[in-house]
Design an enzyme around this catalytic site. Structure first.
Site, mmCIF file in Angstrom:
data_model
loop_
_atom_site.group_PDB
_atom_site.id
_atom_site.type_symbol
_atom_site.label_atom_id
_atom_site.label_comp_id
_atom_site.label_asym_id
_atom_site.label_seq_id
_atom_site.Cartn_x
_atom_site.Cartn_y
_atom_site.Cartn_z
ATOM 1 N N ARG A 163 23.169 43.675 46.305
ATOM 2 C CA ARG A 163 23.071 45.182 46.597
ATOM 3 C C ARG A 163 22.195 45.942 46.103
ATOM 4 O O ARG A 163 21.883 46.433 44.914
ATOM 5 C CB ARG A 163 24.386 45.966 45.923
ATOM 6 N N TYR A 178 54.529 44.632 70.332
ATOM 7 C CA TYR A 178 53.287 45.345 70.768
ATOM 8 C C TYR A 178 53.412 46.533 70.312
ATOM 9 O O TYR A 178 52.469 47.320 69.826
ATOM 10 C CB TYR A 178 53.119 44.987 72.162
ATOM 11 N N ASP A 225 36.852 58.188 51.443
ATOM 12 C CA ASP A 225 36.777 56.667 51.540
ATOM 13 C C ASP A 225 37.807 56.337 50.534
ATOM 14 O O ASP A 225 37.318 56.253 49.436
ATOM 15 C CB ASP A 225 35.275 56.129 51.403
ATOM 16 N N PHE A 228 21.933 42.397 55.693
ATOM 17 C CA PHE A 228 22.243 41.740 54.471
ATOM 18 C C PHE A 228 23.250 40.587 54.690
ATOM 19 O O PHE A 228 23.262 39.535 54.098
ATOM 20 C CB PHE A 228 22.785 42.487 53.404
ATOM 21 N N PHE A 253 27.631 53.949 51.813
ATOM 22 C CA PHE A 253 28.009 52.552 51.754
ATOM 23 C C PHE A 253 27.725 51.980 53.192
ATOM 24 O O PHE A 253 27.541 52.771 54.182
ATOM 25 C CB PHE A 253 29.584 52.606 51.885
ATOM 26 N N THR A 254 27.227 50.689 53.398
ATOM 27 C CA THR A 254 26.406 50.070 54.323
ATOM 28 C C THR A 254 27.256 50.363 55.655
ATOM 29 O O THR A 254 26.667 51.050 56.622
ATOM 30 C CB THR A 254 26.481 48.852 53.883
ATOM 31 N N LYS A 293 41.058 45.997 50.003
ATOM 32 C CA LYS A 293 40.629 46.096 48.583
ATOM 33 C C LYS A 293 41.931 46.606 47.630
ATOM 34 O O LYS A 293 42.883 45.790 47.487
ATOM 35 C CB LYS A 293 39.354 47.275 48.555
HETATM 36 N N1 F0G Z 1 34.070 51.392 52.361
HETATM 37 C C1 F0G Z 1 33.855 50.964 51.229
HETATM 38 C C2 F0G Z 1 33.515 51.789 49.803
HETATM 39 C C3 F0G Z 1 33.754 49.626 51.392
HETATM 40 O O1 F0G Z 1 33.481 48.802 50.178
HETATM 41 C C4 F0G Z 1 33.916 48.707 52.494
HETATM 42 C C5 F0G Z 1 33.936 47.284 52.545
HETATM 43 C C6 F0G Z 1 34.305 49.444 53.560
HETATM 44 C C7 F0G Z 1 34.172 50.689 53.597
HETATM 45 C C8 F0G Z 1 34.468 48.731 54.778
HETATM 46 O O2 F0G Z 1 35.685 48.354 54.966
HETATM 47 O O3 F0G Z 1 35.177 45.651 54.836
HETATM 48 O O4 F0G Z 1 37.208 46.695 55.428
HETATM 49 O O5 F0G Z 1 35.422 46.992 57.113
HETATM 50 N N2 F0G Z 1 33.263 46.704 51.445
HETATM 51 C C9 F0G Z 1 33.149 45.193 51.190
HETATM 52 C C10 F0G Z 1 32.492 44.748 50.228
HETATM 53 C C11 F0G Z 1 32.733 44.445 52.430
HETATM 54 O O6 F0G Z 1 32.207 43.666 49.819
HETATM 55 O O7 F0G Z 1 32.196 45.756 49.247
HETATM 56 P P1 F0G Z 1 35.830 46.821 55.645
#
Ligand code: F0G
Length: 460
Positions: free
Chosen positions: A384, A75, A217, A451, A127-128, A260
């Protein structure tokens, strides 16, 4: 006769395979209707080539799988945490590492400790999840990316760059109200576009002048480093690892989705140089993620991330990774299919406005195009555009972004050149029949990040 060029191949061979299933057109018709014309709602068993995302979909190496067996599932104070911490310090330069279950976990913690009500967060395109966490913390996101980034046809080599005048205007107009500048390398929503080191250095100088921070990021920082190596004068011949380290060193911390570039199936972290901010983050991570030495990851996951970080900055790896994306993109360009240029790091982005000029943006052309490609071949892509962009939190109006794109995202080390050929041919066949594609109407709209779960039907 001398060859025009010599081919390259992936720097690995295949040890384990996973079968994929081809479906019939009737099965796909049924599947997409059941999914409400949203590729996020398809079952993966109904997908032939899955280009939904490069997130968590990488093939891990034999070294990473071996590392999984070294998971220390304690833990507190797991060995694997210390290996992860050491990897982050060695390859990304940061002092403090706060593990999280994935990238958005880190974005949540960062936004909560740094952003206050009424703050302004400038960034090189949104970014979303990143923007949503900034907004939920009371901040307002301001796009300060160069204008070329919003033009799919512009061949600017660094469309991820900051418009420095716009950045300075925001910094000047909001003294003490800009907690940090949010910079992504690469910029996902612009098409996986890179920022240059020269521009990052100038942004750093502005941040210093106005006494604010830069948070990176770093999700696709190795891919960004590859484009710097290939395109930025003075950096050709440098090692990817060295460029990655330099990018990170120019910033004060990062959020990372280890799903990623770091080649893991799950994981992430927040990294910070500032002792006080790290202290706050460590205190908050226990509320949302888990203890500060695991943050939602199993010990084995942290080990896989630590090894993946090292593999992700190897020159041979990144050349083959981006090389595969370029292979697909060049095929499509040769056939006249409109894609975002230059080709980005993690996928090919189809320009849905140019692809389907007869479908107005209010009928979600990118969403319709992703569904059409799935119907043709079982290749799963992602919208997108307007659907991803959502609504303005203040006015409630739908945001209609300049970029209305379909992303064919390439998982790392997963598909072969033949899969790229099948994909390119499917997109081309859909392009040939594009007049037949109709727009969509939204029948269900979730409140946050719509989305992912929205449902649609074709307009009459
Ligand atoms: N920042 C970027 C540039 C991303 O592309 C993503 C995730 C995140 C942050 C968030 O990270 O998914 O680990 O919580 N992108 C995915 C995509 C979901 O399909 O582009 P996460």
């Amino acid at each position: 006769m001398p060859l025009e060029r010599r081919s390259w191949a992936e720097p690995f061979k295949i040890k384990v395979v996973e079968p994929v299933r081809m479906t019939t057109p009737e099965q796909r018709q049924r599947a997409i209707e059941e999914a409400g014309y949203n590729t996020f709602l398809l079952r993966s068993r109904d997908v032939y080539i899955d280009l939904l995302t490069d997130s968590g979909t990488s093939a891990m190496s034999d070294r990473q799988w071996a590392g999984m067996m070294l998971g220390d599932e304690a833990y507190a104070g797991s060995e694997n945490f210390y290996r992860l911490e050491a990897a982050v310090r060695k390859f990304y330069s940061y002092k403090h590492v706060i593990p999280t279950h994935q990238g958005r976990g880190a974005e949540n913690i960062l936004s909560q400790i740094m952003i206050g009500e009424g703050d302004v967060v400038p960034g090189n395109m949104y970014f979303t999840t990143t923007r949503l966490h900034q907004e939920l913390a009371g901040g307002r996101f301001v796009d300060i990316i160069i204008d070329e980034a919003h033009d799919p046809a512009s061949e600017h080599p660094f469309k991820g760059d900051v418009n420095l005048d716009k950045l300075e205007t925001v910094l000047k107009a909001n003294p003490e109200r800009v907690p940090y500048v949010s910079l992504a390398a690469t910029v996902n929503m612009a098409g996986g576009q890179a920022m240059s080191l020269a521009n990052l250095k100038q942004a750093r100088a502005l941040a210093d002048k106005y006494g604010t921070k830069i948070i990176l990021d770093a999700t696709r920082v190795a891919e960004n480093a590859y484009f710097i190596q290939q395109r930025e004068p003075g950096h050709e011949g440098r090692k990817i690892a060295e460029i990655v380290f330099e990018i990170c060193s120019l910033t004060d911390g990062c959020t990372m989705s280890a799903k990623k570039d770091p080649l893991a199936n799950i994981g992430g972290f927040l990294a910070l140089n500032d002792d006080e901010a790290a202290e706050k983050a460590r205190n908050l991570v226990v509320v949302y993620e888990g203890l500060h030495t695991y943050g939602g990851m199993a010990g084995r996951d942290m080990e896989a991330v630590a090894i993946g970080i090292e593999e992700s900055v190897e020159d041979d790896h990144i050349r083959a990774r981006v090389g595969q994306v370029v292979y697909l993109g060049e095929k499509l360009m040769k056939w006249g299919v409109p894609i975002v240029k230059p080709i980005g790091g993690h996928g090919i982005f189809l320009d849905a406005k140019a692809f389907l000029p007869h479908v107005p943006q209010t009928q979600y052309p990118a969403q319709a195009l992703a569904a059409a490609i799935y119907l043709d071949s079982g290749v799963r892509a992602m919208e997108r555009g307007a659907v991803s962009s959502g609504r303005d939190p203040v006015t409630g109006e739908e945001r209609m972004p300049k970029l209305e794109l379909v992303r064919l995202t390439i998982p790392r080390r997963v598909y072969t050149q033949a899969h790229m050929d099948v994909t390119a041919e499917s997109v081309y066949c859909v392009y040939e029949e594009r007049e037949k594609i109709r727009g969509l109407r939204m029948t269900y709209e979730p409140k946050h990040l719509r989305f992912f779960q929205a449902r649609f039907e074709p307009v009459a």
